[in-house]
Design a protein around this motif. Sequence first.
Motif, PDB file in Angstrom:
ATOM      1  N   ALA A  99       0.839  -1.208   0.000  1.00 53.64           N
ATOM      2  CA  ALA A  99       0.000   0.000   0.000  1.00 53.64           C
ATOM      3  C   ALA A  99       0.874   1.258   0.000  1.00 53.64           C
ATOM      4  O   ALA A  99       0.544   2.257  -0.673  1.00 53.64           O
ATOM      5  CB  ALA A  99      -0.935  -0.003   1.203  1.00 53.64           C
ATOM      6  N   SER A 100       1.994   1.228   0.720  1.00 52.69           N
ATOM      7  CA  SER A 100       2.925   2.362   0.718  1.00 52.69           C
ATOM      8  C   SER A 100       3.499   2.584  -0.679  1.00 52.69           C
ATOM      9  O   SER A 100       3.650   3.720  -1.135  1.00 52.69           O
ATOM     10  CB  SER A 100       4.062   2.112   1.708  1.00 52.69           C
ATOM     11  OG  SER A 100       3.589   1.988   3.028  1.00 52.69           O
ATOM     12  N   ALA A 101       3.830   1.492  -1.354  1.00 51.53           N
ATOM     13  CA  ALA A 101       4.398   1.590  -2.708  1.00 51.53           C
ATOM     14  C   ALA A 101       3.392   2.166  -3.702  1.00 51.53           C
ATOM     15  O   ALA A 101       3.777   2.813  -4.682  1.00 51.53           O
ATOM     16  CB  ALA A 101       4.858   0.211  -3.175  1.00 51.53           C
ATOM     17  N   LEU A 102       2.099   1.958  -3.457  1.00 47.66           N
ATOM     18  CA  LEU A 102       1.060   2.387  -4.394  1.00 47.66           C
ATOM     19  C   LEU A 102       0.395   3.703  -4.000  1.00 47.66           C
ATOM     20  O   LEU A 102      -0.431   4.217  -4.757  1.00 47.66           O
ATOM     21  CB  LEU A 102      -0.019   1.296  -4.494  1.00 47.66           C
ATOM     22  CG  LEU A 102       0.444  -0.069  -5.032  1.00 47.66           C
ATOM     23  CD1 LEU A 102      -0.696  -1.077  -4.935  1.00 47.66           C
ATOM     24  CD2 LEU A 102       0.958   0.048  -6.454  1.00 47.66           C
ATOM     25  N   ALA A 103       0.744   4.243  -2.836  1.00 48.97           N
ATOM     26  CA  ALA A 103       0.058   5.440  -2.329  1.00 48.97           C
ATOM     27  C   ALA A 103       0.176   6.603  -3.312  1.00 48.97           C
ATOM     28  O   ALA A 103       1.280   6.970  -3.720  1.00 48.97           O
ATOM     29  CB  ALA A 103       0.650   5.839  -0.976  1.00 48.97           C
ATOM     30  N   PRO A 104      -0.957   7.212  -3.701  1.00 50.08           N
ATOM     31  CA  PRO A 104      -0.902   8.289  -4.699  1.00 50.08           C
ATOM     32  C   PRO A 104      -0.587   9.667  -4.139  1.00 50.08           C
ATOM     33  O   PRO A 104      -0.209  10.570  -4.875  1.00 50.08           O
ATOM     34  CB  PRO A 104      -2.327   8.268  -5.282  1.00 50.08           C
ATOM     35  CG  PRO A 104      -3.181   7.775  -4.158  1.00 50.08           C
ATOM     36  CD  PRO A 104      -2.334   6.801  -3.390  1.00 50.08           C
ATOM     37  N   GLY A 105      -0.755   9.854  -2.824  1.00 52.89           N
ATOM     38  CA  GLY A 105      -0.557  11.188  -2.266  1.00 52.89           C
ATOM     39  C   GLY A 105      -0.155  11.155  -0.804  1.00 52.89           C
ATOM     40  O   GLY A 105       0.006  10.088  -0.208  1.00 52.89           O
ATOM     41  N   TYR A 106       0.000  12.337  -0.229  1.00 51.88           N
ATOM     42  CA  TYR A 106       0.524  12.487   1.128  1.00 51.88           C
ATOM     43  C   TYR A 106      -0.345  11.793   2.177  1.00 51.88           C
ATOM     44  O   TYR A 106       0.152  11.028   3.004  1.00 51.88           O
ATOM     45  CB  TYR A 106       0.641  13.982   1.449  1.00 51.88           C
ATOM     46  CG  TYR A 106       1.049  14.304   2.866  1.00 51.88           C
ATOM     47  CD1 TYR A 106       2.262  13.844   3.383  1.00 51.88           C
ATOM     48  CD2 TYR A 106       0.230  15.078   3.680  1.00 51.88           C
ATOM     49  CE1 TYR A 106       2.651  14.163   4.679  1.00 51.88           C
ATOM     50  CE2 TYR A 106       0.606  15.398   4.974  1.00 51.88           C
ATOM     51  CZ  TYR A 106       1.816  14.940   5.471  1.00 51.88           C
ATOM     52  OH  TYR A 106       2.182  15.249   6.753  1.00 51.88           O
ATOM     53  N   HIS A 107      -1.648  12.024   2.142  1.00 47.71           N
ATOM     54  CA  HIS A 107      -2.511  11.493   3.194  1.00 47.71           C
ATOM     55  C   HIS A 107      -2.656   9.975   3.099  1.00 47.71           C
ATOM     56  O   HIS A 107      -2.681   9.282   4.129  1.00 47.71           O
ATOM     57  CB  HIS A 107      -3.883  12.182   3.149  1.00 47.71           C
ATOM     58  CG  HIS A 107      -3.817  13.634   3.529  1.00 47.71           C
ATOM     59  ND1 HIS A 107      -3.828  14.640   2.597  1.00 47.71           N
ATOM     60  CD2 HIS A 107      -3.692  14.245   4.736  1.00 47.71           C
ATOM     61  CE1 HIS A 107      -3.727  15.805   3.206  1.00 47.71           C
ATOM     62  NE2 HIS A 107      -3.649  15.601   4.504  1.00 47.71           N
ATOM     63  N   THR A 108      -2.750   9.456   1.875  1.00 50.98           N
ATOM     64  CA  THR A 108      -2.810   7.998   1.740  1.00 50.98           C
ATOM     65  C   THR A 108      -1.493   7.359   2.150  1.00 50.98           C
ATOM     66  O   THR A 108      -1.480   6.275   2.746  1.00 50.98           O
ATOM     67  CB  THR A 108      -3.159   7.597   0.294  1.00 50.98           C
ATOM     68  OG1 THR A 108      -2.269   8.265  -0.613  1.00 50.98           O
ATOM     69  CG2 THR A 108      -4.587   7.943  -0.043  1.00 50.98           C
ATOM     70  N   MET A 109      -0.374   8.039   1.853  1.00 48.16           N
ATOM     71  CA  MET A 109       0.933   7.528   2.260  1.00 48.16           C
ATOM     72  C   MET A 109       1.060   7.538   3.780  1.00 48.16           C
ATOM     73  O   MET A 109       1.593   6.602   4.386  1.00 48.16           O
ATOM     74  CB  MET A 109       2.048   8.365   1.628  1.00 48.16           C
ATOM     75  CG  MET A 109       3.455   7.842   1.899  1.00 48.16           C
ATOM     76  SD  MET A 109       3.738   6.196   1.192  1.00 48.16           S
ATOM     77  CE  MET A 109       5.527   6.069   1.365  1.00 48.16           C
ATOM     78  N   MET A 110       0.550   8.583   4.420  1.00 51.61           N
ATOM     79  CA  MET A 110       0.604   8.653   5.879  1.00 51.61           C
ATOM     80  C   MET A 110      -0.191   7.501   6.498  1.00 51.61           C
ATOM     81  O   MET A 110       0.271   6.855   7.455  1.00 51.61           O
ATOM     82  CB  MET A 110       0.074   9.997   6.372  1.00 51.61           C
ATOM     83  CG  MET A 110       0.105  10.153   7.888  1.00 51.61           C
ATOM     84  SD  MET A 110      -0.240  11.839   8.439  1.00 51.61           S
ATOM     85  CE  MET A 110       1.305  12.658   8.047  1.00 51.61           C
TER      86      MET A 110
END
Length: 400
Positions: A99-110
């Motif tokens: 999920a971290s590798a696919l996160a499209p933006g800051y909030h999803t990455m967080m």
Amino acid sequence: MSPHASTLTELTAGQRNIIILALALGGFSIGVSEFSSMGLLLEISRGLRITETQVGHLISTYALGVVVGAPVLAFVGARLKRKTLLLALALFYAVANVASALAPGYHTMMAARFLSGLPHGAYFGVAMLVAASISPPGQRGVAVSKVLMGLSVSILVGNPVATWLGQQVSWRVAFAMVGLLSIATVLLIARTLPQDPHEKTVSPLQELVAFNRTQVWLALLIGSIGFAGMFCVFTYLGPIVVKVTRVSEAWMPLIVAAFGIGAVLGNIAGGRLVDRLQFRATGIVLLWSILVLALFPLAATSLWSLLLGVIGLGTMGALAVALQTRLMDVAGDAQTLAAASNHAAFNTANALGPWLGGLAIDAGYGLTSTSQIGMLAALAGLVFWCLAVLLERRKPAMAG
């Protein structure tokens, strides 16, 4: 796994080593995920179009996940067999890092980094309990250190490789690689570790009641305060290299590798010390930490002495082995919760050390004042160790 080794007591030395290797692979993948964010800070910043400070927030969010997840997942998983819990935690880690590798933006990455941190402490705690349970008497410390060796090797080898791949291809590759390593961990544990039919499980409430022991809390205090000194200095190594040692930041990969060498040496020495000296090993490591931190300002004056000083910093990781084994001895029926909480304590140190060091720097005491603050933290840890020893002598049958 040979069909003849259906229980832990029937394992051969070779089978035990393969199981510990599988457990250490999980530790290796965790180390790559945790530390590669630091090495790829600029790439993540550019890739997600966020500031470097926001990437720092992502790193802090992962640490917060560890602090929250270690006791919570250990508590929730108390009824599960250790093999089942390990498999669930490793699979959880794989999914969160993909999920971290696919996160499209800051909030999803967080969100992905917080979720990635959740199984970290519980995995290490259960893995070390398993390693100790399959080891002959008198070799628990070495077994625990071998599991932690995966983390040390990730600092020495895994993170430079992940950082290089992230720079050459994409920062997302590093987290995808962690996902694959975690899946490999799941497959290896499933294949090599037998279920223990004699394993005792307890209810979450029993674990919580048993956890509330004075000696357990003292061990966790030693870790969260006494270990803060290492993070206090390590966090500010970059500016120390440039402004105090006065060499190019291009030397940082070599300096980080020196820290990894120290971490490997600390793991080996810590395991042997624990098997020989038990809880006394914790006091020795804290005294050694005070010496290393006291000498660090002198070491920082030239590149070659700095490398030796950073190796010394890495050896302070022996404290993790000593305290993990200590918790096995004093936690009673709260084995899983206490073992996982040890990593919450060390991540508390990871937050406390940089904060205290930053206060000293902002107050104008200079970059090397971080070592003096760290020395005081290690000294405080030694005070808690002395208190634990005194209470144990007064009440030998497990104070609390």
